[in-house]
Design an enzyme around this catalytic site. Structure first.
Site, mmCIF file in Angstrom:
data_model
loop_
_atom_site.group_PDB
_atom_site.id
_atom_site.type_symbol
_atom_site.label_atom_id
_atom_site.label_comp_id
_atom_site.label_asym_id
_atom_site.label_seq_id
_atom_site.Cartn_x
_atom_site.Cartn_y
_atom_site.Cartn_z
ATOM 1 N N LYS A 82 45.656 46.502 38.135
ATOM 2 C CA LYS A 82 44.772 48.355 38.328
ATOM 3 C C LYS A 82 44.990 49.208 38.706
ATOM 4 C CE LYS A 82 41.286 43.931 38.789
ATOM 5 N NZ LYS A 82 41.197 43.109 37.658
ATOM 6 N N LYS B 66 41.227 43.153 45.891
ATOM 7 C CA LYS B 66 40.445 42.815 44.108
ATOM 8 C C LYS B 66 42.557 42.345 43.550
ATOM 9 C CE LYS B 66 38.650 45.342 41.407
ATOM 10 N NZ LYS B 66 38.104 46.566 40.944
ATOM 11 N N GLY C 292 37.500 38.626 36.269
ATOM 12 C CA GLY C 292 36.809 37.464 36.518
ATOM 13 C C GLY C 292 36.098 36.905 37.877
ATOM 14 N N GLY C 293 36.613 38.398 38.901
ATOM 15 C CA GLY C 293 36.460 38.027 40.509
ATOM 16 C C GLY C 293 37.471 36.791 40.954
ATOM 17 N N HIS D 193 27.141 47.591 37.449
ATOM 18 C CA HIS D 193 28.577 47.492 36.875
ATOM 19 C C HIS D 193 27.979 47.733 36.342
ATOM 20 C CE1 HIS D 193 32.003 44.683 36.588
ATOM 21 N NE2 HIS D 193 31.454 45.103 35.447
ATOM 22 N N HIS E 180 31.229 37.961 42.090
ATOM 23 C CA HIS E 180 31.768 38.870 41.431
ATOM 24 C C HIS E 180 32.181 38.157 39.237
ATOM 25 C CE1 HIS E 180 32.800 41.620 44.843
ATOM 26 N NE2 HIS E 180 33.294 39.923 45.887
ATOM 27 N N GLU F 244 34.868 49.826 32.311
ATOM 28 C CA GLU F 244 34.543 49.303 33.246
ATOM 29 C C GLU F 244 34.354 49.790 34.250
ATOM 30 O OE1 GLU F 244 34.595 45.315 35.396
ATOM 31 O OE2 GLU F 244 35.342 44.430 33.278
ATOM 32 N N ARG G 99 40.372 43.135 26.034
ATOM 33 C CA ARG G 99 40.391 42.532 25.662
ATOM 34 C C ARG G 99 38.977 42.309 25.191
ATOM 35 N NH1 ARG G 99 37.204 39.327 29.136
ATOM 36 N NH2 ARG G 99 38.989 39.282 31.043
#
Length: 662
Positions: free
Chosen positions: A119, A161, A167-168, A211, A238, A278, A300
């Site tokens: 990220k 993060k 996926g949180g 989101h 999340h 996102e 993906r």
């Protein structure tokens, strides 16, 4: 149609693998499944044309072992590997190994995954491409003291993060500086366990965030299109709970800005295949073109891709297969349009009454309503194990408008009957009717703000108990002399248990075939009781209201399970096996009990320690999530019956406390 593959291997399991198999079968492509010990008899193994065993149940010894998966593909003559979503789907090393073996990876290039997989690096790349990003720190320095200083500079609240994965996992919201150190340790530990990388980044937490993500698709001929947006703002920890497409309140100007930024992001890395950009948007007011920021890219197919399929009429897995085989995208941007509205709700084996703890157990009964789309990888008789995500199904609905689609979602959730394990079905149903969500006025904090109302455990209706008692006792209302006695009525005492509560009742059988359940707050009088193969009905009370329910009866070691589904609500009752005697009930008031089967990853208490009620004593991990173990009372620890790294079973005693002095 462009020539495609003859046989592919699916490097995944459960619902994901079943989803890919369905499209491949329609396209005339043979499929190879892989499975672990726990999945030997799973649905995806049954559906595939071939199946190869790849190791023990833990993912680190099976589904994450790329060498075994590649060997299975070569052994079965598969030409390509579809990674599904999760597991190895965003592992560039796996992509390199697949291609080195002469196989095709059905997904983006390893370079694209590397570019967007971390990220921090992805944010830097997007900034250079002119895509707006969330303010924060994404550098290489990871000293806790330095990161705490950066959090102060960014300004609380902040979001920690994991730079790898999603996926949180490895994500923590921190409101105050004094909570930062604990949150950082927990996030890094969870990130390391989930992705093998403890590195984190810090972002400013946007107030009232929405989101919203954009589905993009590219091919090897330089074409990139978007398939509009999805709103994934309904989240807990999340983790996405209900998704929808298109996003409510999306103006044409806002859509053009967001989808344009998403296409620009995909073009910046010459993206091929299905991907998701996102964004976080400011939801404090109307959506605006200057009020959204890039968060990350998932290289993906996403779990929530069905809502995009429903509004566009495009099978995204088919596009993946065609693009991987070298074909150009089937449609250009002007050919893709939005039709109607779609929702997806994630049905999980988890217990909302116990802070949504994932639960294990056997699905004694699984029944969906005849209408709607249900993507699932399990069926009646399958087990929910501690090794994998506890998803049961994705409940997907479509309608000509948002209101219609949402009503259909509520109806489908209410019509779903799962017996043998706790689920979040009632929570999802309540959420689908929550006024703010229904009005389209919500953000990622809605569930947290409304959690008490959404998870309020309503008392079990006495008519539910009455029907369960009749079924548990095996009473046949068609017997010609039901309840006949020379003197008075026949009585049956019955003791049922449901949700850790006992229901001691008395069922009386009248000469006219009527039945009365007493012992609760009010007697329940039933007439015209009729029992079919899977449905029971009766007239209730003086008003003779007609009631009916679906049911299933399953003998178990602990007794007879009677699951009653009525008015959109499932209650599982157990009639204890009287031959075994009364079961001793564990006294949990002076002990910490394992809430699920899992692994102790942290232990911070020893025998003799004095602790306060609510103090964290340790952390356990199960089904890819961490759960804190807290003291139920203030006192001195008597015993610690577990150790770090140990696997413990659901219900095991972990810590006990000394008895209070008399």
């Amino acid at each position: 149609m462009h020539a495609c593959f003859k046989k592919i291997l699916i490097a995944n399991r459960g619902e994901i693998a079943c989803r890919v198999i369905r499209t491949a079968r329609r396209m005339g492509i043979e499929t190879v499944a892989v499975y672990s010990d726990a999945d030997r008899n799973s649905l995806h193994v049954e559906m595939a044309d071939e199946a190869v065993h790849i190791g023990p149940s833990p993912v680190g010894e099976s589904y994450l072992v790329g060498e075994r998966i590649i060997a299975a593909a070569l052994e079965t003559g598969a030409e390509a590997i579809h990674p599904g979503y999760g597991f190895l789907s965003e592992n560039p090393g796996f992509v390199d190994a697949v291609e080195a073996a002469g196989l095709t990876f059905i997904g983006p290039s390893a370079d694209a995954i590397r570019a967007m997989g971390l990220k921090d690096a992805a944010k830097d790349l997007m900034q250079k491409a002119g895509v707006p990003v969330v303010p924060g720190y994404q550098g290489n320095r990871q000293e806790p003291e330095f990161l705490a200083e950066e959090a102060e500079r960014i300004g609380y609240p902040v979001l920690i993060k994991a730079r790898a994965g999603g996926g949180g996992k490895g994500m923590r919201k921190v409101e105050r500086a004094q909570d930062f150190a604990d949150a950082l340790r927990s996030a890094a530990r969870e990130a390391s366990a989930a992705f093998g990388d403890p590195h984190v980044l810090i972002e400013k937490f946007i107030t009232a965030p929405r989101h919203i993500e954009v589905q993009v698709f590219g091919d090897s001929h330089g074409n990139v299109v978007h398939l509009f947006e999805r709103d994934c703002s309904l989240q807990r920890r999340h983790q996405k709970v209900i998704e929808e497409a298109p996003a409510p309140g999306m103006s044409a100007e806002m859509r053009a800005a967001m989808t344009g930024a998403a296409v620009k992001a995909a073009e910046a890395i010459a993206y091929r295949g299905a991907g998701t950009i996102e964004f976080i948007a400011d939801g404090s007011g109307p959506l605006r073109p200057d009020g959204f920021w890039f968060m990350e890219m998932n290289t993906r197919l996403q779990v929530e891709h069905p809502v995009t399929e429903m509004i566009t009429g495009i099978d995204l897995v088919e596009w993946q297969l065609l693009v991987a085989a070298g074909a150009p995208l089937p449609f250009a941007q002007p050919d893709i349009a939005i039709t109607g509205h779609a929702f997806e709700a994630r049905l999980y084996a988890e217990d909302p009454a116990r802070d949504f703890i994932p639960v294990t157990g056997r699905l004694e009964h699984l029944e969906f309503p005849p209408e709607g789309r249900f993507d699932t990888g399990v069926r009646t008789g399958d087990a929910i194990t501690p090794f994998y995500d506890p998803m049961i199904a994705k409940v997907i609905t479509h309608g000509p408008d948002r209101e219609t689609a949402l009503v259909r979602l509520s109806t489908m959730l209410d019509g779903t009957h799962v017996a043998g394990t706790a689920t979040n079905a009632a929570f999802l149903s309540a959420l689908s009717r929550q006024p703010g969500f229904v009005a389209g006025a919500f953000d990622t904090g809605l569930i947290e703000r409304e959690l008490a109302d959404l998870t309020a455990a309503a008392a079990v209706p006495e008519e539910h108990v009455a029907l369960a008692a009749i079924l548990a006792l095996g009473i046949d209302p068609d017997m010609p002399h039901l309840g006949w006695r020379a003197y008075g009525e026949a009585f049956h005492d019955v003791r049922l248990s449901a949700r850790d509560r006992a229901y001691e009742r008395c069922l009386s059988l009248g000469k006219n075939g009527g039945m009365t359940l007493s012992g609760g707050a009010e007697p329940v009088v039933l007439e015209n009781v009729a029992i079919g193969k899977a449905e029971i009905s009766a007239r209730l009370g003086p008003a003779r209201k007609q009631i009916s329910a679906r049911f299933v009866r399953v003998p178990q070691a602990s007794g007879l399970l009677v699951s009653v589904h009525m008015n959109g609500r499932t209650e599982d009752f157990v009639l204890a096996d009287q031959r075994s005697g009364a079961a001793a009930e564990a006294d949990e008031s002076r002990a910490v009990i394992a809430p699920m089967t899992g692994t102790i990853v942290q232990l911070s208490v020893s025998a003799g320690d004095v602790v306060e009620a609510g103090q964290k004593l340790g952390v356990m991990e199960a089904m890819k999530m961490e759960t804190a173990l807290v003291a139920p009372l203030s006192g001195r620890v008597a015993t610690v019956d577990c150790a770090e790294g140990a696997t413990v079973s659901d219900g095991a005693v972990l810590v006990t406390f000394e008895e209070e002095a008399s």
